[in-house]
Design a protein around this motif. Sequence first.
Motif, PDB file in Angstrom:
ATOM      1  N   GLY A  20       0.823  -1.219   0.000  1.00  0.00           N
ATOM      2  CA  GLY A  20       0.000   0.000   0.000  1.00  0.00           C
ATOM      3  C   GLY A  20       0.846   1.254   0.000  1.00  0.00           C
ATOM      4  O   GLY A  20       0.526   2.235  -0.682  1.00  0.00           O
ATOM      5  N   HIS A  21       1.942   1.221   0.755  1.00  0.00           N
ATOM      6  CA  HIS A  21       2.859   2.374   0.751  1.00  0.00           C
ATOM      7  C   HIS A  21       3.485   2.559  -0.632  1.00  0.00           C
ATOM      8  O   HIS A  21       3.570   3.677  -1.149  1.00  0.00           O
ATOM      9  CB  HIS A  21       3.950   2.158   1.801  1.00  0.00           C
ATOM     10  N   ALA A  22       3.911   1.442  -1.238  1.00  0.00           N
ATOM     11  CA  ALA A  22       4.574   1.526  -2.545  1.00  0.00           C
ATOM     12  C   ALA A  22       3.617   2.017  -3.626  1.00  0.00           C
ATOM     13  O   ALA A  22       4.029   2.723  -4.557  1.00  0.00           O
ATOM     14  CB  ALA A  22       5.137   0.163  -2.928  1.00  0.00           C
ATOM     15  N   ALA A  23       2.322   1.636  -3.524  1.00  0.00           N
ATOM     16  CA  ALA A  23       1.347   2.053  -4.537  1.00  0.00           C
ATOM     17  C   ALA A  23       1.159   3.560  -4.559  1.00  0.00           C
ATOM     18  O   ALA A  23       0.779   4.143  -5.585  1.00  0.00           O
ATOM     19  CB  ALA A  23       0.015   1.357  -4.292  1.00  0.00           C
ATOM     20  N   ASP A  24       1.404   4.224  -3.408  1.00  0.00           N
ATOM     21  CA  ASP A  24       1.378   5.693  -3.336  1.00  0.00           C
ATOM     22  C   ASP A  24       0.017   6.267  -3.736  1.00  0.00           C
ATOM     23  O   ASP A  24      -0.060   7.327  -4.363  1.00  0.00           O
ATOM     24  CB  ASP A  24       2.478   6.275  -4.231  1.00  0.00           C
ATOM     25  N   LEU A  31       8.437   7.028   7.813  1.00  0.00           N
ATOM     26  CA  LEU A  31       9.657   6.322   8.198  1.00  0.00           C
ATOM     27  C   LEU A  31      10.296   5.643   6.987  1.00  0.00           C
ATOM     28  O   LEU A  31      11.529   5.693   6.809  1.00  0.00           O
ATOM     29  CB  LEU A  31       9.344   5.284   9.279  1.00  0.00           C
ATOM     30  N   ILE A  32       9.481   5.020   6.155  1.00  0.00           N
ATOM     31  CA  ILE A  32      10.031   4.337   4.981  1.00  0.00           C
ATOM     32  C   ILE A  32      10.627   5.349   4.018  1.00  0.00           C
ATOM     33  O   ILE A  32      11.704   5.117   3.437  1.00  0.00           O
ATOM     34  CB  ILE A  32       8.943   3.494   4.286  1.00  0.00           C
ATOM     35  N   ASP A  33       9.961   6.483   3.840  1.00  0.00           N
ATOM     36  CA  ASP A  33      10.514   7.525   2.965  1.00  0.00           C
ATOM     37  C   ASP A  33      11.859   8.019   3.488  1.00  0.00           C
ATOM     38  O   ASP A  33      12.805   8.239   2.718  1.00  0.00           O
ATOM     39  CB  ASP A  33       9.534   8.699   2.867  1.00  0.00           C
ATOM     40  N   ARG A  34      11.943   8.197   4.797  1.00  0.00           N
ATOM     41  CA  ARG A  34      13.215   8.654   5.377  1.00  0.00           C
ATOM     42  C   ARG A  34      14.297   7.595   5.187  1.00  0.00           C
ATOM     43  O   ARG A  34      15.443   7.906   4.824  1.00  0.00           O
ATOM     44  CB  ARG A  34      13.001   8.940   6.869  1.00  0.00           C
TER      45      ARG A  34
END
Length: 758
Positions: A20-24, A31-34
Amino acid sequence: MKKNAARIVFGLVVVFVFIGHAADKWYRIPLIDRLEALAYDARLNLTMPATVDERIVIVDIDENSLRPREEGGEGRWPWPRNRMALMVDHLFERYGAAIVGFDVVFAEPDESSGLNVLRELARDRLKDDERFQSALSQLEPQLSYDRLFADRIRQRPVVLGYYFSPELRAAISGVLPAPVLPPGTFAGKNIPFYTAHGYGANLPELVKAAAGAGHFNPSTDSDGVSRRVPMLAEYKGAYYEPLSLAMVRVLLGLSQAAKAKSTTVALPQVVPGYPSDAIWSRGYQGLEWLQVGPVRIPVDDKVTALVPYRGKQGSFKYLPAADVIQGKANPDDLKGKIVLVGTTAPGLFDLRSTPVASVYPGVEIHANLIAGMLDQTIKQKPPYVLGAEIVLLMLTGVAMTFLLPLLTPVKQALATAVVLLATVGSNVWVFHEGNLVLPLASGVLMILVLFTFSMAYGFFVEARGKRQITGLFGQYVPPELVDEMAKNPEHFSMAPESREMTVLFSDVRGFTTISEGLEPKELSNLMNEFLTPLTEVIYSHRGTIDKYMGDAIMAFWGAPLAAPDHARQAIHAALQMHRKLAELQPHFHSRNWPEIRIGVGLNTGRMSVGNMGSRIRLAYTVMGDAVNLASRLEGITKEYGAAIIVGETTRELTAHDFVFRELDRVRVKGKLEPVAIYEPIGVVGEVDKRKLDELKLFNQAVKLYRAQEWDMAELQLLNLLKFSPESKLYQLYVDRVGIYRAHSPGRDWDGAFTFEHK
C-alpha cells in the motif's frame, strides 16, 4: 499449517501494508521515505568514483580571497565589477578557459567607482566647468563598472546564474533570461514542476551580453538534503533551465560551431522526452528525460535530476579567485577547462547539506551535474520502478511469510540473510551498473519485520525466561548481559557464592561544599545528569551496578555473568568515566553548576556475591576484605592527586594492557599488612614517550626514597616538579622527604606509609 495460521496471516498483513505504501495512492509511511533517502545516500557513497574530474575547475571566492588587498585578497564581497571584468579577461586571455559560469548574482548596479557622484556634480555644481565635463566624458567608460563587465563577457562563452524563490510574495530583482521552453509547452499535462513566484536575477545589460544564464536552485528533500536539481523551473508558465544545463548547452554549441568551423554559436534546443506509446498507455503524462543535442538527461516525476556526486568536497580542482584576478594562478590548471566561479566562504551562505557531506559547497553541486551530463552518468528513476517495487514486495513477502514458520531459528536467520543479501546486492548492482534507482528501504524493512515477528513468535517461551532474568538482574546489569543470561537462565541465581572479582568505588570530591551551594532540585538534577552517563559507561564495559550512595557509585565485574577479563574491563570503565566527566564539564558550566571531580578506587580479589541483607530487604551485592580495600583506595585518591588508584592484584592481572605508575606502599585503615597501590596512566602503546620517561624518573625517585637516600630523592623529585609543577604526588613526596630527613623512620622501615583515616 494450522498452528502457523496466525503467523501467516500477520505476515500477509505486513506485506500488504508495504505494498500500500509503494502504490502511493492511499497513504505514505514517513519512516520508509526517510529510510529510502538514507538508503539512496548509502548506495551513492558506496559506488561514487571518489576521483577528481580534471575537466572542471572551481574558481573559489574563499576566505583567503576575501582578505584585504594588502594581505593577498580582494576585500569584502561584493567585489567591484571592474575586478570581475579583470577576472573574465584573465580567464579567457591569460589562462585560456573554455567556458565560465558564475554561481553568483549581479542583481544590483555597481556604484563603487563613484561615477554617480561625478555625474551629479556634472549636473549641478560643475555643470559650467568645461574641463570637468571633458574629463568626465573621458573617464566615464572606465568608471562604468557594469558596462565594463558587460563588455568583457560579450562575445565570450560566459553563463550567469540567478535564483528563484517559491514564496508567494517573493521579491523580484534583475531580469530573467529567455526561457528554454515557452508557456503552453506542457499544456494539458499534470506535471508538478518546481514553481517560482519571484527571483533574484542579473542586471539587464549583463543578461544581454552573456551567452546564457541558469538558475542555481537545488531541490531540497524533507530532511534538508540536496539530492536533486530542477531541470525545468516554472515561472509564469515559462520554463527555465539550471546553471549546469545552461553551461552544457553552451559547451555543445561551441563544439558544434568548432566542427562546422563557424563563428556563430547556436545553442541546442531542450526537447522533452516521453515514453513511446508501445510501452505506456496514452493516458500516461510523465516526462522522463530532456534531450539536449546528443545529451539525454533523465528526470523524475517532478522534472528534477539526481545529482551524480563524484565524492566528498574536492572532487574538482579549486583555485582562489583572488589568485585568478591577480594573475597568480597556474595557466595549466585552467587551459581548456570548464570554469565555475562560486564560493566556499561560510559568510556568503552557499553551503548545502548533501548525501556526501553535511556541509558542501553549492558550486560543486553544479560541477557534479555538468560532469554527469557530459558523461551520461545521471541516475534515472523512471515510473516503472513503482510496478517493479510492488512485484518485488509481493514475491519476496509472500515467500517469506509461508517459508519462515517451517524453518528452525538458525535456518530462519540464514534464509533471511540470503534474501537480504540478494535484495541489497542486486539493487546496488543495478544502481551502479545500470544507473537505475530502484526502491530498497521498503523491501529491506519488510524482510526484517517478517523475520523479527517470526523469531519473536517462535521464541515466546524463551522470552518468558528472559523476563524472569530481567526481573532478577535488570536493575543491576546492562541489557546486553541480561540477553546473554537469558540464553541459559537456569545457570543464574542470586544465591551467595565466592568468586574472584573486581570492585569499583567512585566518589565526588568536595561534595559537601557542592551540595551546600545548590538548591535541592538543582542538586537532584546535577546528580541525575552526572550519574546517568557514568552508569552508561560502566554498563558499556559489562559492569554491574551495586548501588548508588548519594554521590558515590559502587560497581563490580565478574558477576552475575562470569568475566575472565573483569580487571581489564573495570580499568577501561574507570578511565572512560573520567573522559566522560571531562566531556560533561562544559554542560555543567553552562548551567552554572560547579566543576565535578571524582576519585575512583579499584581492587581485585575473592569476595562473596549474592543476595544479602535482612528478611525485610535483600540486595544483590558483594562483601569481603577485597571490597573494603577498594573503598579505602578510593578514599586516598585525593591524598596523591590521582584520578584512579588500583590494588596490587588488579595491576598484576592487567600489567600487559595498561601502563601503571606505582604510587606508594600503604597501610590503609584497618589493615596491618602494607599493599602497593598503582595509578593507571593509559593503554599500552597509547602513552606518549614523554610520559613514559617521566614515569621512569619517578620510579627512580621512589627507589631512592625507600632507600632513605633523602638528598638524591629530593633532587630527583624537585626536577620532576619543574616539569609538572601542579603535581600533588611529587609535592607529597618532597614533603615526606623533609619530614623523614628530620625524623628518620628507622633502619627497619619497609617503605610503607600508614593512613590513620579512611
